[in-house]
Design a protein around this motif. Sequence first.
Motif, mmCIF file in Angstrom:
data_model
loop_
_atom_site.group_PDB
_atom_site.id
_atom_site.type_symbol
_atom_site.label_atom_id
_atom_site.label_comp_id
_atom_site.label_asym_id
_atom_site.label_seq_id
_atom_site.Cartn_x
_atom_site.Cartn_y
_atom_site.Cartn_z
ATOM 1 N N SER A 205 0.669 -1.377 0.024
ATOM 2 C CA SER A 205 0.009 -0.381 0.228
ATOM 3 C C SER A 205 0.761 1.176 0.277
ATOM 4 C CB SER A 205 -0.754 -0.006 0.660
ATOM 5 O OG SER A 205 -0.480 -0.188 2.111
ATOM 6 N N GLY A 206 1.872 1.338 0.507
ATOM 7 C CA GLY A 206 2.819 2.055 0.393
ATOM 8 C C GLY A 206 3.468 2.696 -0.870
ATOM 9 N N THR A 207 3.957 1.269 -1.196
ATOM 10 C CA THR A 207 4.732 1.825 -2.327
ATOM 11 C C THR A 207 3.918 2.227 -3.374
ATOM 12 O OG1 THR A 207 5.414 -0.431 -2.265
ATOM 13 C CG2 THR A 207 5.314 0.111 -4.089
ATOM 14 N N LEU A 209 1.271 4.302 -3.076
ATOM 15 C CA LEU A 209 0.640 5.676 -2.085
ATOM 16 C C LEU A 209 1.608 6.733 -3.295
ATOM 17 C CD1 LEU A 209 -1.363 7.414 -1.159
ATOM 18 C CD2 LEU A 209 -0.353 7.057 0.720
ATOM 19 N N ILE A 210 3.254 5.974 -2.557
ATOM 20 C CA ILE A 210 3.830 6.409 -3.457
ATOM 21 C C ILE A 210 4.149 6.909 -5.119
ATOM 22 C CG2 ILE A 210 6.288 7.076 -3.961
ATOM 23 C CD1 ILE A 210 6.887 5.869 -0.519
ATOM 24 N N LEU A 211 3.669 6.279 -5.390
ATOM 25 C CA LEU A 211 3.651 6.219 -6.579
ATOM 26 C C LEU A 211 2.561 7.093 -7.368
ATOM 27 C CD1 LEU A 211 4.403 2.454 -8.275
ATOM 28 C CD2 LEU A 211 5.664 4.232 -8.641
ATOM 29 N N ALA A 212 1.188 6.804 -7.197
ATOM 30 C CA ALA A 212 0.830 7.261 -7.299
ATOM 31 C C ALA A 212 0.840 9.445 -6.743
ATOM 32 C CB ALA A 212 -0.816 6.848 -6.382
ATOM 33 N N ILE A 213 0.901 9.365 -5.423
ATOM 34 C CA ILE A 213 1.621 10.583 -5.168
ATOM 35 C C ILE A 213 2.767 11.464 -6.514
ATOM 36 C CG2 ILE A 213 3.312 11.803 -3.545
ATOM 37 C CD1 ILE A 213 1.526 10.270 -1.122
ATOM 38 N N GLY A 214 3.287 10.428 -6.943
ATOM 39 C CA GLY A 214 4.667 10.561 -7.620
ATOM 40 C C GLY A 214 4.056 11.839 -9.003
ATOM 41 N N VAL A 215 3.011 10.263 -9.144
ATOM 42 C CA VAL A 215 2.615 10.806 -10.964
ATOM 43 C C VAL A 215 1.508 11.654 -10.611
ATOM 44 C CG1 VAL A 215 0.731 10.057 -12.409
ATOM 45 C CG2 VAL A 215 2.190 8.223 -11.106
ATOM 46 N N VAL A 216 1.412 12.342 -9.567
ATOM 47 C CA VAL A 216 0.230 13.841 -9.353
ATOM 48 C C VAL A 216 0.890 14.678 -9.029
ATOM 49 C CG1 VAL A 216 -1.211 15.330 -7.513
ATOM 50 C CG2 VAL A 216 -1.654 12.726 -8.495
ATOM 51 N N MET A 217 2.291 14.561 -8.535
ATOM 52 C CA MET A 217 2.942 15.534 -7.980
ATOM 53 C C MET A 217 3.861 15.782 -10.153
ATOM 54 S SD MET A 217 2.744 17.338 -5.168
ATOM 55 C CE MET A 217 4.299 18.731 -5.253
ATOM 56 N N MET A 218 3.873 15.381 -10.626
ATOM 57 C CA MET A 218 3.989 15.480 -12.035
ATOM 58 C C MET A 218 3.045 16.172 -12.981
ATOM 59 S SD MET A 218 7.330 11.934 -13.199
ATOM 60 C CE MET A 218 5.980 11.388 -12.661
ATOM 61 N N LEU A 361 -6.575 10.476 -0.999
ATOM 62 C CA LEU A 361 -5.867 9.603 -1.513
ATOM 63 C C LEU A 361 -5.987 8.430 -1.031
ATOM 64 C CD1 LEU A 361 -4.862 7.727 -4.298
ATOM 65 C CD2 LEU A 361 -2.806 7.804 -3.939
ATOM 66 N N GLN A 362 -4.922 8.552 0.825
ATOM 67 C CA GLN A 362 -5.049 7.452 1.600
ATOM 68 C C GLN A 362 -6.278 7.360 2.234
ATOM 69 O OE1 GLN A 362 -1.664 8.538 4.071
ATOM 70 N NE2 GLN A 362 -2.054 7.274 5.614
ATOM 71 N N THR A 363 -6.986 8.390 2.203
ATOM 72 C CA THR A 363 -8.640 8.022 2.989
ATOM 73 C C THR A 363 -9.248 7.745 2.093
ATOM 74 O OG1 THR A 363 -8.263 9.852 4.129
ATOM 75 C CG2 THR A 363 -10.815 9.011 3.707
ATOM 76 N N ILE A 379 -3.550 -0.326 4.728
ATOM 77 C CA ILE A 379 -2.946 0.972 4.690
ATOM 78 C C ILE A 379 -4.016 2.187 5.813
ATOM 79 C CG2 ILE A 379 -5.799 2.186 3.035
ATOM 80 C CD1 ILE A 379 -3.158 3.388 1.787
ATOM 81 N N SER A 380 -3.272 2.780 6.841
ATOM 82 C CA SER A 380 -4.109 3.474 7.631
ATOM 83 C C SER A 380 -5.394 4.987 7.323
ATOM 84 C CB SER A 380 -3.114 4.722 8.376
ATOM 85 O OG SER A 380 -2.663 5.258 7.796
ATOM 86 N N LEU A 381 -5.844 5.139 8.373
ATOM 87 C CA LEU A 381 -6.975 6.042 7.875
ATOM 88 C C LEU A 381 -6.269 6.976 8.347
ATOM 89 C CD1 LEU A 381 -9.853 6.947 6.880
ATOM 90 C CD2 LEU A 381 -10.639 6.157 8.867
#
Length: 413
Positions: A205-207, A209-218, A361-363, A379-381
């Motif tokens: 889940s952490g993997t 989440l980081i990939l999704a954050i990275g794509v959104v930042m790009m 996204l995490q929520t 993945i935590s709330l």
Amino acid sequence: MTTAAVQRKKAPAKKRNDFWALGKIDIPFLLLVITILTIGLVMLFSASYTYAYYNEDGDSTYFFKRQLIFAVVGVVAMLLVSKVRYDYFKLFAIPAIAVSWLLLVIVLFLPATQGGFHRWIDLKIFTFQPSEIAKLAIILFCAWSMDKNHKKIVGKQLSPSKFAHTVKELSGGKIVVYESFVMLCLYAGIIVVTAGLVYLENHLSGTLLILAIGVVMMYLGEIKRHWFVLIAVLAVVALIFFVLNPDLLEKYAGERITAWLDKSYEPRGARWQTNNSLYAIGSGGLFGTGLGNSKQKHLYVSEPQNDFIFAIVCEELGLLRAIGIIILFVLLVLRGIAIGLRAKDRFGALLSMGIVFQVGLQTALNIAVVTDALPNTGISLPFFSYGGTSLMMLLFEMGVVLSVSRYSRLDKN
């Protein structure tokens, strides 16, 4: 002109200390954070007291007391961080990435802890997950670098690097490398390396989440839009491939995908927690069984204070109030986006929107897991799940958004 007036005119102006932020804090965003945090603490106590009683020497308030301490410290830290000019966080962009990588490597060599996974660093006083630092590090680095290199990202100039020159020579001048492509490779490389290190912790889940954050930042950083078509195609292909071939993943991840697809798979094993989560949501109905009256938290939903706390929320408060909590999260994200869109510069905009996207996204992922819309990825709330250092990191991030809000051009009352 009097002598005193002449002296005042000649006196050198005092240098203003610009470390501390000026301007009004965004009250709606602050109230949303405090409201969600308060509800989260109440639900944490309600969801955890039975589990704490049987696992913490009869201390039913064990998890609540610890979380409350971290919440108080975290709120103080949030308010202090909100007083710091967010420009100064640029200084930590590269060190944050370097430290997060170092910690992600170190944790792999430490003894396995909870569940046999290498995810936590135990400092005796408290434990923390390096992946929590990595998420903020990615956002901070991308915001700083994409602001600094914006002209290269959106421009059409050719790269002057030796690599670009070599490619052009080998192709006989048919292939040229633009600066925008070099920047894309830089960000993609940093994001993939970070996500890869998190995956080695057996933290799927952490993997993701980081990939999704990275794509959104790009995307927010204005990387050429046609690259996102390729990213979307690759993501869909990879998703379908691993869903059809879960055995190719780590054992724990493959089993969870199998349990998600096959509702009869190991009802007392891999699907135990998910099934009891669904029982809790269903028994809550529209209006809930009442605060404190959950039955599934009595050792049916394992560790109800963590990833599956939203199931207890639905059981005790009911579907309507659970939707109300979701709306609060949506409002928090929308307000953070509004702060970013009206920030005074690109760095502040990227920083604010990246942070609230992570929360949103995490929520969404947590709720999707609890309702069996996605495999159980652990993945935590945000603001609800037990985890002191995670909560403090989250409140620190909220402080950063509040710092940006002091310079944003919007009504803050």
